[in-house]
Design an enzyme around this catalytic site. Structure first.
Site, PDB file in Angstrom:
ATOM      1  N   HIS A   1     -33.817 -37.784 -13.252  1.00 59.80           N
ATOM      2  CA  HIS A   1     -33.634 -36.466 -13.848  1.00 59.80           C
ATOM      3  C   HIS A   1     -33.600 -35.454 -12.714  1.00 59.80           C
ATOM      4  CE1 HIS A   1     -34.754 -38.375 -17.620  1.00 59.80           C
ATOM      5  NE2 HIS A   1     -35.922 -38.729 -17.113  1.00 59.80           N
TER       6      HIS A   1
ATOM      7  N   GLU B   1     -29.156 -39.745 -18.260  1.00 59.15           N
ATOM      8  CA  GLU B   1     -28.934 -39.423 -19.666  1.00 59.15           C
ATOM      9  C   GLU B   1     -28.940 -37.910 -19.895  1.00 59.15           C
ATOM     10  OE1 GLU B   1     -31.864 -38.045 -20.446  1.00 59.15           O
ATOM     11  OE2 GLU B   1     -33.539 -39.422 -20.238  1.00 59.15           O
TER      12      GLU B   1
END
Length: 368
Positions: free
Chosen positions: A265, A303
């Site tokens: 992330h 994601e």
């Protein structure tokens, strides 16, 4: 002989010019000056300076050692690193030097011989050498032992590193990009300010006070699956990256995760570092670091939210395939994946045009 380079790894890059490059073999800074008129690479690092010839041989990029003695290993690695930096379109580099220097380079996969016995350095193999970019690479992969955590079976993960874990000079920025492990007391206020930035909060939704963010970071630091990193340019922090092992992460339930898949992330907290030239530096570099950290990692996953169009675009330019949209409990996400083979075979450390630093992709590869 020149005097020893006085600058530390963190400050050397600040004095570079367009025809200069900084390499960090075995965490030793080597400043390389490229004289295009004389086709020379002058390398200053360690106790001596050395000079290589960088030119063309039969239409191929060639790096030649003109002296009779065997060049130092670190200086040789710095010369190769700089040659690929000054010629980002090159897939192969012909290395010409004394025979004594080749065995060690062959043993580590830096040099391979073609069918006629000519030694070459493939960029694809060279960029998989941890000692060029990781200050303290593991000497061997961490041994495997299956363990269970939260009902998930996965390999035991290695202890977390400390300090700076990755360093790379970015020619188009004339700066050095680095990732270091987050220090709670040193970075907490900065992290909290970033999380409360409206641009970051739109995607992360983790606004809060110092106490909330301290609790969040303490949990991340104590979890063996996650590695919180602060990204810097010339030691100036600009963003937060969180690497994780996908097998035991929530993402692992949404695809067939392998034991050594890594995910990440990010947030860019400083607005001044949100432009395209910076994306072209940090996005391939976090991928590069995660592939170098464990040679068994064959896939990287990410994601982002499906409505993060800029991120999806930049991921595609840096070699990530968009596999599918899916629903987390808190967001609709896009599963992106980067293959190790694709990253190194396609030289994805340089983003596709029109990113800064990109180069035209050549035609057929040199075949052995």
């Amino acid at each position: 002989m020149s005097t020893t380079v006085q600058a530390e790894p963190h400050t050397t890059a600040q004095r570079t010019a367009t025809n200069e490059f900084v390499s960090y073999p075995h965490d030793i800074p080597h400043r390389v000056e490229h004289d295009a008129e004389t086709h020379r690479l002058r390398i200053e690092g360690g106790p001596h300076s050395t000079t290589w010839q960088l030119g063309q041989s039969a239409g191929q990029l060639a790096l030649t050692w003109p002296a009779g003695s065997t060049p130092r290993r670190e200086a040789t690695l710095a010369a190769i690193d700089a040659a690929f930096a000054f010629h980002p379109e090159a897939q192969w580099l012909q290395l010409q030097g004394p025979k004594a220097m080749y065995p060690a380079l062959r043993h580590t996969g830096i040099v391979v011989d073609d069918s006629e016995g000519v030694p070459w350095v493939p960029a694809e193999l060279f960029w998989q050498q941890p000692g060029l970019w990781l200050p303290s690479p593991r000497p061997l992969p961490y041994p495997q032992q299956p363990v269970l955590s939260a009902g998930k079976r996965h390999p035991r993960r290695p202890p977390k590193p400390e300090g700076t874990v990755y360093r790379r000079h970015i020619p188009w920025l004339k700066a050095t990009l680095s990732f270091r492990v987050l220090d709670l007391e040193h970075d907490l206020e900065r992290f909290s300010r970033w999380m409360n930035d409206p641009v970051v909060a739109h995607f992360w939704e983790e606004q809060g006070d110092l106490a909330q963010h301290r609790h969040r970071l303490e949990a991340t630091l104590s979890h063996p699956n996650a590695l919180p990193l602060i990204a810097c340019f010339d030691d100036q922090p600009f963003g937060y990256f969180e690497a994780y092992w996908a097998k035991e992460d929530r993402l692992g339930a949404y695809y067939d995760a392998d034991d050594f898949d890594r995910g990440w992330h990010l947030l860019i907290g400083e607005a001044a570092f949100r432009g395209t030239p910076y994306v072209a530096a940090w996005l391939p570099s976090i991928s590069h670091y995660l592939f170098l950290d464990d040679c068994r990692t064959q896939r990287l996953v990410i994601e982002p939210r499906v409505d993060n169009a800029k991120m999806l675009h930049n991921l595609a330019r840096c070699g990530y395939a968009h596999l599918k949209a899916f629903d987390f409990p808190h967001k609709r996400a896009m599963l992106g994946m980067q293959l190790r083979e694709h990253f190194f075979n396609e030289r994805s450390w340089i983003p596709q045009p029109p990113h800064p630093g990109s180069a035209p992709r050549p035609g057929p590869r040199f075949s052995q």
